[in-house]
Write a protein that holds these residues in place. Structure first.
Motif, PDB file in Angstrom:
ATOM      1  N   THR A   1       0.820  -1.216   0.000  1.00 13.76           N
ATOM      2  CA  THR A   1       0.000   0.000   0.000  1.00 13.76           C
ATOM      3  C   THR A   1       0.847   1.256   0.000  1.00 13.76           C
ATOM      4  OG1 THR A   1      -0.294  -0.064   2.411  1.00 13.76           O
ATOM      5  CG2 THR A   1      -2.013  -1.088   1.046  1.00 13.76           C
ATOM      6  N   TRP A   2       2.000   1.215   0.642  1.00 13.96           N
ATOM      7  CA  TRP A   2       2.897   2.386   0.612  1.00 13.96           C
ATOM      8  C   TRP A   2       3.329   2.670  -0.826  1.00 13.96           C
ATOM      9  CZ3 TRP A   2       8.393   2.306  -0.322  1.00 13.96           C
ATOM     10  CH2 TRP A   2       8.987   3.565  -0.228  1.00 13.96           C
ATOM     11  N   LEU A   3       3.742   1.636  -1.536  1.00 17.40           N
ATOM     12  CA  LEU A   3       4.175   1.826  -2.928  1.00 17.40           C
ATOM     13  C   LEU A   3       3.040   2.380  -3.791  1.00 17.40           C
ATOM     14  CD1 LEU A   3       6.248  -1.455  -3.348  1.00 17.40           C
ATOM     15  CD2 LEU A   3       7.142   0.890  -3.297  1.00 17.40           C
ATOM     16  N   ILE A   4       1.856   1.844  -3.626  1.00 16.88           N
ATOM     17  CA  ILE A   4       0.707   2.280  -4.428  1.00 16.88           C
ATOM     18  C   ILE A   4       0.256   3.681  -4.018  1.00 16.88           C
ATOM     19  CG2 ILE A   4      -1.707   1.784  -4.990  1.00 16.88           C
ATOM     20  CD1 ILE A   4      -0.938  -1.234  -4.563  1.00 16.88           C
ATOM     21  N   ASN A   5       0.166   3.940  -2.734  1.00 19.83           N
ATOM     22  CA  ASN A   5      -0.296   5.252  -2.275  1.00 19.83           C
ATOM     23  C   ASN A   5       0.652   6.371  -2.664  1.00 19.83           C
ATOM     24  OD1 ASN A   5      -2.828   4.813  -1.086  1.00 19.83           O
ATOM     25  ND2 ASN A   5      -1.857   3.889   0.689  1.00 19.83           N
ATOM     26  N   ARG A   6       1.946   6.136  -2.556  1.00 19.89           N
ATOM     27  CA  ARG A   6       2.881   7.209  -2.915  1.00 19.89           C
ATOM     28  C   ARG A   6       2.864   7.454  -4.423  1.00 19.89           C
ATOM     29  NH1 ARG A   6       8.166   7.669  -3.934  1.00 19.89           N
ATOM     30  NH2 ARG A   6       8.625   8.879  -2.078  1.00 19.89           N
ATOM     31  N   ALA A   7       2.537   6.430  -5.211  1.00 14.92           N
ATOM     32  CA  ALA A   7       2.482   6.592  -6.666  1.00 14.92           C
ATOM     33  C   ALA A   7       1.158   7.171  -7.152  1.00 14.92           C
ATOM     34  CB  ALA A   7       2.728   5.246  -7.343  1.00 14.92           C
ATOM     35  N   PHE A   8       0.063   6.927  -6.424  1.00 19.75           N
ATOM     36  CA  PHE A   8      -1.246   7.342  -6.920  1.00 19.75           C
ATOM     37  C   PHE A   8      -2.000   8.270  -5.965  1.00 19.75           C
ATOM     38  CE2 PHE A   8      -0.321   3.335  -9.097  1.00 19.75           C
ATOM     39  CZ  PHE A   8      -0.369   3.778 -10.402  1.00 19.75           C
ATOM     40  N   ALA A   9      -2.398   7.776  -4.818  1.00 17.72           N
ATOM     41  CA  ALA A   9      -3.266   8.568  -3.933  1.00 17.72           C
ATOM     42  C   ALA A   9      -2.605   9.873  -3.497  1.00 17.72           C
ATOM     43  CB  ALA A   9      -3.662   7.741  -2.702  1.00 17.72           C
TER      44      ALA A   9
ATOM     45  N   ARG B   1       3.888  15.440  -0.816  1.00 24.49           N
ATOM     46  CA  ARG B   1       5.214  14.924  -0.509  1.00 24.49           C
ATOM     47  C   ARG B   1       5.390  14.839   0.995  1.00 24.49           C
ATOM     48  NH1 ARG B   1       7.479  20.638  -2.154  1.00 24.49           N
ATOM     49  NH2 ARG B   1       7.384  21.475  -0.092  1.00 24.49           N
ATOM     50  N   SER B   2       6.314  14.023   1.384  1.00 24.89           N
ATOM     51  CA  SER B   2       6.569  13.839   2.808  1.00 24.89           C
ATOM     52  C   SER B   2       7.819  14.581   3.262  1.00 24.89           C
ATOM     53  CB  SER B   2       6.731  12.353   3.123  1.00 24.89           C
ATOM     54  OG  SER B   2       7.935  11.869   2.545  1.00 24.89           O
ATOM     55  N   GLU B   3       8.668  14.977   2.331  1.00 21.32           N
ATOM     56  CA  GLU B   3       9.947  15.622   2.619  1.00 21.32           C
ATOM     57  C   GLU B   3      10.928  14.687   3.327  1.00 21.32           C
ATOM     58  OE1 GLU B   3       9.085  19.383   4.549  1.00 21.32           O
ATOM     59  OE2 GLU B   3       8.679  20.292   2.607  1.00 21.32           O
TER      60      GLU B   3
ATOM     61  N   ARG C   1      13.107   8.066   0.771  1.00 22.10           N
ATOM     62  CA  ARG C   1      12.178   6.938   0.588  1.00 22.10           C
ATOM     63  C   ARG C   1      12.243   5.965   1.757  1.00 22.10           C
ATOM     64  NH1 ARG C   1      10.838   5.039  -5.356  1.00 22.10           N
ATOM     65  NH2 ARG C   1      10.533   7.087  -6.253  1.00 22.10           N
ATOM     66  N   LYS C   2      13.436   5.662   2.207  1.00 22.59           N
ATOM     67  CA  LYS C   2      13.587   4.721   3.326  1.00 22.59           C
ATOM     68  C   LYS C   2      12.917   5.264   4.585  1.00 22.59           C
ATOM     69  CE  LYS C   2      17.061   2.392   6.127  1.00 22.59           C
ATOM     70  NZ  LYS C   2      18.486   2.207   6.371  1.00 22.59           N
ATOM     71  N   ARG C   3      13.188   6.516   4.900  1.00 24.63           N
ATOM     72  CA  ARG C   3      12.582   7.115   6.093  1.00 24.63           C
ATOM     73  C   ARG C   3      11.071   7.269   5.918  1.00 24.63           C
ATOM     74  NH1 ARG C   3      15.586  11.743   9.025  1.00 24.63           N
ATOM     75  NH2 ARG C   3      13.979  11.079  10.464  1.00 24.63           N
TER      76      ARG C   3
END
Length: 133
Positions: free
Chosen positions: A49-57, A62-64, A67-69
């Protein structure tokens, strides 16, 4: 309107996460049992879900964070909804023979129970900044 769109995309990511969660649970429940296997399956669903949410939703937010953090923060935040999710799942598995025989019912009920919490913490804590700010 933007928040509704994000929620719908978050829900679609959640459906994908549900599929991952269920598949991993069923692959492991004979080896680890329904409770330990659910812990592993939940972690797999969080990654998906992290991969999908960051790509779409939340692609326009941005989180600033690196990616790891960002993933580690996302994981920590998902533990709030995950606790509700796991509690509902566990209660149903312990209480109802039908759910013991069909673990997917518990996964679904737990997922719905934790979804709103997970959306709110994602939207307002992790992805709180609009792109370009």
């Amino acid at each position: 309107m933007k928040t509704i769109r994000e929620f719908l995309l978050f829900g679609m990511a959640g459906l994908c996460g549900f599929a991952v969660d269920t598949a991993v649970l069923y692959a492991l429940h004979e080896i680890l049992g329904p409770f330990y296997a659910r812990g592993v399956s939940f972690l797999a669903a969080v990654l998906a879900t992290w991969l999908i949410n960051r790509a779409f939703a939340f692609r326009k937010r941005r989180s600033e964070l690196s990616r790891k953090r960002e993933f580690l923060f996302y994981l920590a935040l998902m533990l709030a909804g995950g606790a509700v999710n796991y509690a509902v799942y566990s209660w149903l598995v312990i209480s109802y023979p039908l759910v013991q025989q069909h673990l997917v019912i518990g996964v679904g009920a737990g997922s719905v129970a934790g979804m709103l919490i997970n959306f709110l913490v994602s939207r307002y804590l992790l992805y709180r900044f609009a792109a370009g700010q």
